[in-house]
Design an enzyme around this catalytic site. Structure first.
Site, PDB file in Angstrom:
ATOM      1  N   PRO A 122      73.094 -25.695  -6.702  1.00 25.18           N
ATOM      2  CA  PRO A 122      74.412 -25.635  -6.046  1.00 25.18           C
ATOM      3  C   PRO A 122      75.543 -25.127  -6.940  1.00 25.18           C
ATOM      4  O   PRO A 122      76.679 -25.058  -6.484  1.00 25.18           O
ATOM      5  CB  PRO A 122      74.661 -27.088  -5.644  1.00 25.18           C
ATOM      6  CG  PRO A 122      73.926 -27.888  -6.679  1.00 25.18           C
ATOM      7  CD  PRO A 122      72.704 -27.080  -7.027  1.00 25.18           C
ATOM      8  N   GLY A 124      76.467 -26.161 -10.315  1.00 25.96           N
ATOM      9  CA  GLY A 124      77.072 -27.003 -11.352  1.00 25.96           C
ATOM     10  C   GLY A 124      77.170 -26.299 -12.697  1.00 25.96           C
ATOM     11  O   GLY A 124      78.165 -26.422 -13.414  1.00 25.96           O
ATOM     12  N   ASP A 143      70.507 -17.080  -6.316  1.00 32.60           N
ATOM     13  CA  ASP A 143      69.529 -18.099  -5.923  1.00 32.60           C
ATOM     14  C   ASP A 143      68.629 -17.479  -4.866  1.00 32.60           C
ATOM     15  O   ASP A 143      69.106 -16.795  -3.959  1.00 32.60           O
ATOM     16  CB  ASP A 143      70.208 -19.368  -5.386  1.00 32.60           C
ATOM     17  CG  ASP A 143      69.285 -20.570  -5.482  1.00 32.60           C
ATOM     18  OD1 ASP A 143      69.406 -21.356  -6.438  1.00 32.60           O
ATOM     19  OD2 ASP A 143      68.384 -20.694  -4.606  1.00 32.60           O
ATOM     20  N   CYS A 241      64.837 -29.935 -15.558  1.00 32.65           N
ATOM     21  CA  CYS A 241      65.099 -31.380 -15.532  1.00 32.65           C
ATOM     22  C   CYS A 241      63.772 -32.118 -15.422  1.00 32.65           C
ATOM     23  O   CYS A 241      63.632 -33.057 -14.654  1.00 32.65           O
ATOM     24  CB  CYS A 241      66.066 -31.756 -14.414  1.00 32.65           C
ATOM     25  SG  CYS A 241      65.505 -31.269 -12.787  1.00 32.65           S
TER      26      CYS A 241
HETATM   27  C1  LIG Z   1      67.178 -26.715 -10.706  1.00 33.10           C
HETATM   28  S1  LIG Z   1      67.835 -25.909  -9.348  1.00 33.10           S
HETATM   29  C2  LIG Z   1      69.248 -25.113 -10.004  1.00 33.10           C
HETATM   30  C3  LIG Z   1      70.422 -26.049 -10.217  1.00 33.10           C
HETATM   31  C4  LIG Z   1      71.665 -25.304 -10.625  1.00 33.10           C
HETATM   32  N1  LIG Z   1      71.429 -24.458 -11.783  1.00 33.10           N
HETATM   33  C5  LIG Z   1      72.820 -26.244 -10.923  1.00 33.10           C
HETATM   34  O1  LIG Z   1      73.044 -26.582 -12.093  1.00 33.10           O
HETATM   35  O2  LIG Z   1      73.541 -26.617  -9.996  1.00 33.10           O
HETATM   36  C6  LIG Z   1      66.731 -24.572  -9.160  1.00 33.10           C
HETATM   37  C7  LIG Z   1      67.146 -23.523  -8.128  1.00 33.10           C
HETATM   38  O3  LIG Z   1      66.216 -22.453  -8.216  1.00 33.10           O
HETATM   39  C8  LIG Z   1      66.132 -21.840  -6.962  1.00 33.10           C
HETATM   40  N2  LIG Z   1      64.906 -21.023  -6.970  1.00 33.10           N
HETATM   41  C9  LIG Z   1      63.637 -21.399  -6.681  1.00 33.10           C
HETATM   42  N3  LIG Z   1      62.808 -20.358  -6.865  1.00 33.10           N
HETATM   43  C10 LIG Z   1      63.546 -19.312  -7.294  1.00 33.10           C
HETATM   44  C11 LIG Z   1      63.265 -17.969  -7.650  1.00 33.10           C
HETATM   45  N4  LIG Z   1      62.034 -17.509  -7.593  1.00 33.10           N
HETATM   46  N5  LIG Z   1      64.294 -17.180  -8.034  1.00 33.10           N
HETATM   47  C12 LIG Z   1      65.569 -17.655  -8.078  1.00 33.10           C
HETATM   48  N6  LIG Z   1      65.882 -18.918  -7.733  1.00 33.10           N
HETATM   49  C13 LIG Z   1      64.901 -19.727  -7.357  1.00 33.10           C
HETATM   50  C14 LIG Z   1      66.127 -23.001  -5.998  1.00 33.10           C
HETATM   51  O4  LIG Z   1      66.546 -22.590  -4.712  1.00 33.10           O
HETATM   52  C15 LIG Z   1      67.121 -23.960  -6.679  1.00 33.10           C
HETATM   53  O5  LIG Z   1      68.408 -23.815  -6.130  1.00 33.10           O
END
Ligand SMILES: C[S@@+](CC[C@H](N)C(=O)[O-])C[C@H]1O[C@@H](n2cnc3c(N)ncnc32)[C@H](O)[C@@H]1O
Length: 485
Positions: A122, A124, A143, A241
């Site tokens: 989202p 952050g 994303d 995480c």
């Molecule tokens: C750990 S979360 C990111 C949290 C974000 N960085 C924050 O600090 O708010 C991982 C994100 O990776 C996205 N995601 C999953 N597979 C992906 C891909 N192949 N390429 C880019 N984004 C991807 C997911 O939709 C998710 O929003």
């Protein structure tokens, strides 16, 4: 039928290999984490802002050692999600471990860094990167999940980030689409989340080895893409995480083996209050000694969620990827060419009414004013260089719109710059504050006739930004966006 895939429960590998350490981690995981927040340094200086809120809300604050804008505030009676500052993006509630990755970049020789946040929603960490670069660089916030883009846009909007564009691409492709383009790339990778405490939004669940291996494979391809997308000499931060070694040290080890001499891992131990080296041994595997330069935040040592972060510097280009990337069809908004006459008129208007020099701000941040879908927006000059061939979904910040009775600045604009206004500002009496914060208009409000009909920036008696109000006859019209209630 018998299961063919062995179950790999959270930290099961640790329980088997180091039972004492496992017991300490488990004990820490059973305790509630202190709440923490990060101050929006685009809007206020971190320390004085925190001191003011601590006094106002009775919060006991303690600084997060590796993040000057981050603070723990315990478990306070007045929750940080309930304040007007939170609604207006003066701080972001964020687990302290997540404050580490953006702090690992060094932008001291890069006044205008071009940054890619490869898995951003989202947002952050995207907004933290905006703070770290003073919103004077340009961030491509990507994303792959279309359904998660609106959350990302709202976070960027609330924070008031202008030099950004949102894209929706599989991160694996960006390295081939934009090779060597970025000064810095953050990959906060999708992972098994086996470092988080169970909560309402994150139920504890076991994961299988098959899942872990599939995630590790995806993370390796994403990190390869991040290394392709960054310039030679540029910085990549990889974080998860989870404390599952296959997704952390295992990913670094795989890429060190696949691309020898292309990058090195920077030792980040000195950034932490005490060393937290990556593992060089896991079950029957040995990882290269260099992975110890990464940081593994153990919950029982750092009082945070379990977390992993590594900083990589690219030394040489990677050999060409095997195939051309395909590009998913993306909807690109129609951005009209900026109209020069508008810019002067708007900057004059804002200067006359609010004493705010938008022209100087635009110069400092390399911005232009454009019309996007009928709305005036502030857009980064570097959008084309960053996204010429990446189909972006949205960019910049709403500036306002022209109405028959005058020009109306946007909520985002007033919540980002309202503290700098020297005129066109009204102070709301305390007795009206609760109604205002419920989104109500204030009736019978008598004020200076010269402001009648204008949109003013409202403050409370503590000087806090309360957003926009329109002065009508005997009424203060509440222009706080309805999504805030
Ligand atoms: C750990 S979360 C990111 C949290 C974000 N960085 C924050 O600090 O708010 C991982 C994100 O990776 C996205 N995601 C999953 N597979 C992906 C891909 N192949 N390429 C880019 N984004 C991807 C997911 O939709 C998710 O929003």
């Amino acid at each position: 039928m018998a299961k063919t895939t062995p179950e790999l429960y959270t930290f099961d590998w640790l329980a088997r290999s180091q039972p004492e350490l496992y017991a300490r981690v488990q004990a820490a995981q059973d305790q509630a984490l202190d709440l923490s927040l990060r101050v929006n340094t685009l809007k206020s200086d971190a320390q004085p802002a925190m001191e003011k809120w601590a006094e106002l809300y009775g919060w006991q604050s303690q600084g997060v050692p590796y993040c000057p804008s981050g603070f723990w505030i315990g478990q306070p009676e007045i929750t940080p999600s309930s304040t007007i500052e939170h609604r207006l993006g003066y701080y972001y509630i964020q687990e302290a471990a997540s404050m580490l990755p953006p702090e690992l970049f060094n932008f001291s020789d890069l006044p205008h860094p071009l940054i890619l946040d490869m898995a951003a929603s989202p947002g952050g960490k995207t907004i933290h990167l905006a703070d770290r670069s003073g919103d004077k660089g340009f961030i491509v916030a990507n994303d792959a999940s279309r359904g998660r883009l609106s959350a990302l846009r709202i976070v960027l909007q609330t924070w008031g980030v202008i030099n950004q564009a949102v894209t929706c691409l599989p991160g694996e492709q960006i390295g081939a689409l934009a090779p060597g383009r970025f000064d810095a790339v953050l990959l906060d990778a999708p992972c098994s989340m086996q470092g988080l405490r169970a909560s309402e939004s994150h139920k504890a669940r076991s994961i299988t080895l098959t899942e872990v291996e599939a995630l590790a494979e995806r993370q390796t391809r994403l990190l390869e893409s991040a290394l392709r997308a960054v310039k030679v000499g540029g910085q990549v931060v990889y974080s998860t995480c989870t404390l599952t070694p296959q997704e952390d040290e295992g990913v670094l080890a795989a890429l060190l083996k696949q691309f020898p001499g292309c990058f090195h891992i920077v030792d980040i131990q000195q950034r932490l209050p005490q060393p937290a080296p990556g593992l060089t041994q896991f079950m029957d595997k040995n990882f290269p000694a260099e992975v110890a330069h990464a940081a593994r935040l153990w919950p029982h040592i750092f009082g945070t969620a379990g977390f992993f972060a590594a900083k990589l510097v690219k030394d040489n280009s990677l050999p060409d990827p095997p195939a051309e990337p395909y590009l998913r069809a993306g909807k690109t908004p129609q951005v009209k060419v900026p109209l020069p006459v508008e810019t002067q008129g708007i900057t004059n208007y804002l200067s006359d009414l609010y004493g705010f020099d938008l022209g100087a701000q635009m110069q400092a941040q390399s911005l232009k004013i454009v019309e996007v879908n009928g709305q005036l927006s502030l857009l980064g000059e570097r959008l084309d260089a960053a996204c010429a061939d990446l189909p972006w979904q949205s960019s910049g910040m709403a500036l306002g719109k022209a109405l028959p009775e005058g020009w109306q600045p946007s909520h985002e604009f007033v919540s980002r710059f309202g503290d700098c206004f020297t005129s066109g500002v009204l102070t709301l009496e305390d007795k009206y504050l609760p109604a205002w914060l419920r989104g109500e208009d204030i009736r019978g409000y008598a004020t200076d006739a010269s402001l009648r009909g204008s949109v003013v920036a409202l403050r409370d008696t503590h000087g806090r930004n309360l957003g926009r109000a329109k002065l009508l006859d005997g009424r203060l019209k509440n222009l706080l966006p309805t999504r805030l209630f």
